[in-house]
Design a protein around this motif. Structure first.
Motif, mmCIF file in Angstrom:
data_model
loop_
_atom_site.group_PDB
_atom_site.id
_atom_site.type_symbol
_atom_site.label_atom_id
_atom_site.label_comp_id
_atom_site.label_asym_id
_atom_site.label_seq_id
_atom_site.Cartn_x
_atom_site.Cartn_y
_atom_site.Cartn_z
ATOM 1 N N ALA A 112 0.844 -1.198 0.000
ATOM 2 C CA ALA A 112 0.000 0.000 0.000
ATOM 3 C C ALA A 112 0.875 1.242 0.000
ATOM 4 C CB ALA A 112 -0.909 0.000 1.225
ATOM 5 N N ILE A 113 0.376 2.275 -0.631
ATOM 6 C CA ILE A 113 1.098 3.543 -0.688
ATOM 7 C C ILE A 113 0.092 4.683 -0.600
ATOM 8 C CG2 ILE A 113 1.081 3.547 -3.227
ATOM 9 C CD1 ILE A 113 3.820 4.954 -3.130
ATOM 10 N N GLU A 114 0.465 5.722 0.109
ATOM 11 C CA GLU A 114 -0.342 6.942 0.191
ATOM 12 C C GLU A 114 0.259 7.951 -0.789
ATOM 13 O OE1 GLU A 114 -3.006 7.670 2.458
ATOM 14 O OE2 GLU A 114 -2.961 5.507 2.804
ATOM 15 N N ILE A 115 -0.576 8.499 -1.659
ATOM 16 C CA ILE A 115 -0.106 9.461 -2.659
ATOM 17 C C ILE A 115 -1.002 10.684 -2.627
ATOM 18 C CG2 ILE A 115 0.309 9.895 -5.119
ATOM 19 C CD1 ILE A 115 0.771 6.914 -5.486
ATOM 20 N N ALA A 116 -0.375 11.854 -2.552
ATOM 21 C CA ALA A 116 -1.113 13.105 -2.698
ATOM 22 C C ALA A 116 -1.401 13.252 -4.191
ATOM 23 C CB ALA A 116 -0.286 14.273 -2.180
ATOM 24 N N TRP A 117 -2.672 13.190 -4.520
ATOM 25 C CA TRP A 117 -3.065 13.179 -5.931
ATOM 26 C C TRP A 117 -4.351 13.956 -6.115
ATOM 27 C CZ3 TRP A 117 -6.943 9.766 -8.393
ATOM 28 C CH2 TRP A 117 -6.884 9.807 -9.789
ATOM 29 N N ASN A 118 -4.282 15.003 -6.912
ATOM 30 C CA ASN A 118 -5.434 15.796 -7.318
ATOM 31 C C ASN A 118 -6.370 16.191 -6.184
ATOM 32 O OD1 ASN A 118 -4.881 16.048 -10.158
ATOM 33 N ND2 ASN A 118 -5.158 13.858 -10.220
ATOM 34 N N GLY A 119 -5.822 16.958 -5.269
ATOM 35 C CA GLY A 119 -6.645 17.555 -4.223
ATOM 36 C C GLY A 119 -6.830 16.740 -2.966
ATOM 37 N N SER A 168 -5.119 6.368 -0.666
ATOM 38 C CA SER A 168 -4.445 5.103 -0.446
ATOM 39 C C SER A 168 -4.622 4.242 -1.695
ATOM 40 C CB SER A 168 -5.045 4.407 0.777
ATOM 41 O OG SER A 168 -4.383 3.189 1.017
ATOM 42 N N PHE A 169 -3.502 3.681 -2.158
ATOM 43 C CA PHE A 169 -3.510 2.817 -3.335
ATOM 44 C C PHE A 169 -2.878 1.480 -2.945
ATOM 45 C CE2 PHE A 169 -3.313 7.119 -4.947
ATOM 46 C CZ PHE A 169 -4.140 7.121 -6.053
ATOM 47 N N ARG A 170 -3.440 0.411 -3.474
ATOM 48 C CA ARG A 170 -2.869 -0.911 -3.232
ATOM 49 C C ARG A 170 -3.300 -1.856 -4.343
ATOM 50 N NH1 ARG A 170 -4.513 -5.735 0.069
ATOM 51 N NH2 ARG A 170 -2.568 -6.855 0.408
ATOM 52 N N LEU A 171 -2.330 -2.549 -4.898
ATOM 53 C CA LEU A 171 -2.620 -3.587 -5.883
ATOM 54 C C LEU A 171 -2.347 -4.934 -5.228
ATOM 55 C CD1 LEU A 171 -0.962 -2.054 -9.076
ATOM 56 C CD2 LEU A 171 -3.395 -2.205 -8.562
ATOM 57 N N ILE A 173 -4.182 2.945 -11.553
ATOM 58 C CA ILE A 173 -4.736 3.987 -10.682
ATOM 59 C C ILE A 173 -6.129 3.576 -10.206
ATOM 60 C CG2 ILE A 173 -5.505 6.390 -10.563
ATOM 61 C CD1 ILE A 173 -3.197 7.036 -12.542
ATOM 62 N N ARG A 174 -6.979 3.181 -11.125
ATOM 63 C CA ARG A 174 -8.345 2.773 -10.755
ATOM 64 C C ARG A 174 -8.338 1.590 -9.802
ATOM 65 N NH1 ARG A 174 -12.074 -0.933 -12.123
ATOM 66 N NH2 ARG A 174 -10.787 -1.901 -13.727
ATOM 67 N N LEU A 175 -7.619 0.543 -10.180
ATOM 68 C CA LEU A 175 -7.587 -0.660 -9.347
ATOM 69 C C LEU A 175 -6.820 -0.438 -8.052
ATOM 70 C CD1 LEU A 175 -7.116 -3.251 -12.208
ATOM 71 C CD2 LEU A 175 -9.143 -2.948 -10.758
ATOM 72 N N GLY A 176 -5.824 0.436 -8.095
ATOM 73 C CA GLY A 176 -5.096 0.774 -6.871
ATOM 74 C C GLY A 176 -5.979 1.489 -5.866
ATOM 75 N N LEU A 177 -6.836 2.374 -6.346
ATOM 76 C CA LEU A 177 -7.799 3.039 -5.452
ATOM 77 C C LEU A 177 -8.759 2.025 -4.832
ATOM 78 C CD1 LEU A 177 -8.605 6.180 -7.632
ATOM 79 C CD2 LEU A 177 -7.574 6.225 -5.347
ATOM 80 N N VAL A 178 -9.245 1.099 -5.644
ATOM 81 C CA VAL A 178 -10.153 0.066 -5.136
ATOM 82 C C VAL A 178 -9.427 -0.812 -4.112
ATOM 83 C CG1 VAL A 178 -11.515 -1.966 -5.767
ATOM 84 C CG2 VAL A 178 -11.600 0.085 -7.202
ATOM 85 N N GLY A 179 -8.224 -1.230 -4.445
ATOM 86 C CA GLY A 179 -7.440 -2.042 -3.519
ATOM 87 C C GLY A 179 -7.082 -1.297 -2.248
ATOM 88 N N GLY A 180 -7.031 0.026 -2.350
ATOM 89 C CA GLY A 180 -6.753 0.866 -1.179
ATOM 90 C C GLY A 180 -7.975 1.139 -0.331
ATOM 91 N N LEU A 187 5.082 0.113 -8.631
ATOM 92 C CA LEU A 187 6.356 -0.107 -7.942
ATOM 93 C C LEU A 187 6.133 -0.460 -6.473
ATOM 94 C CD1 LEU A 187 9.394 -0.084 -8.384
ATOM 95 C CD2 LEU A 187 9.389 2.323 -7.745
ATOM 96 N N ALA A 188 5.240 0.245 -5.807
ATOM 97 C CA ALA A 188 4.945 -0.044 -4.400
ATOM 98 C C ALA A 188 4.393 -1.454 -4.247
ATOM 99 C CB ALA A 188 3.952 0.977 -3.845
ATOM 100 N N SER A 189 3.578 -1.876 -5.186
ATOM 101 C CA SER A 189 3.004 -3.210 -5.118
ATOM 102 C C SER A 189 4.066 -4.288 -5.294
ATOM 103 C CB SER A 189 1.933 -3.370 -6.197
ATOM 104 O OG SER A 189 1.435 -4.679 -6.210
ATOM 105 N N LEU A 190 5.042 -4.027 -6.142
ATOM 106 C CA LEU A 190 6.054 -5.041 -6.435
ATOM 107 C C LEU A 190 7.197 -5.078 -5.424
ATOM 108 C CD1 LEU A 190 6.280 -4.702 -10.310
ATOM 109 C CD2 LEU A 190 5.073 -6.425 -8.966
ATOM 110 N N VAL A 191 7.635 -3.913 -4.937
ATOM 111 C CA VAL A 191 8.808 -3.906 -4.049
ATOM 112 C C VAL A 191 8.526 -3.361 -2.666
ATOM 113 C CG1 VAL A 191 10.419 -3.783 -5.969
ATOM 114 C CG2 VAL A 191 9.675 -1.679 -4.880
#
Length: 146
Positions: A6-13, A17-20, A57-64, A96-100
């Motif tokens: 999982a990774i937290e990203i400041a994105w568009n306002g 949380s994103f996670r694959l 991005i879409r699936l990372g948001l769902v996984g997050g 990258l966060a998902s893999l490493v």
């Protein structure tokens, strides 16, 4: 390292949380037609395709933890309706966060305290140094006897 990827990203306002996880990777492979290493390679170069950027991005948001409908709205608004190149670094970071994983780095005083504790532990080690110490400045170089 983050074991979940999982990774937290400041994105568009906002910060999202994103996670694959495996479930998202299976869908991502179906959508893009490639596996994780090739996707990372494409995103790091100039051979990415539209789905290579949108889907992580879409699936990372769902996984997050975001609802799929909300993830679709964000992707439509901030990926589909903007220059696509803006979203490439976000997709790359998610993959990258998902893999490493993601380093868990303390900041500020915690980082300094952690570094001091590690240095103290190293100095107190009973093990001999790996290399010989350097000769004093200005002394002649040591000659090899072998």
């Amino acid at each position: 390292m983050s074991r979940s990827g999982a990774i937290e990203i400041a994105w568009n306002g906002g910060t999202h949380s994103f996670r694959l996880a495996i479930r998202q990777w299976v869908e991502l492979q179906e959508e893009c037609g490639i596996g994780p290493p090739e996707l990372l390679s494409r995103l790091g170069g100039s051979r990415w395709r539209v789905q290579d950027v949108r889907q992580p991005i879409r699936l990372g948001l769902v996984g997050g933890g975001m609802k799929p409908a909300d993830a679709n709205i964000l992707v439509a608004r901030y990926v589909d309706e903007r220059p696509l190149i803006e979203a490439v670094p976000v997709a790359q970071a998610i993959v990258l966060a998902s893999l490493v994983g993601v380093p868990d780095e303390p900041v500020g005083k915690e980082a300094a305290a952690g570094a001091a504790t590690e240095a103290d532990a190293t100095d107190a080690s009973p093990s001999p140094p790996i290399t010989d110490p350097a000769p004093p400045w200005g002394s002649p170089p040591a000659m090899s006897t072998t």
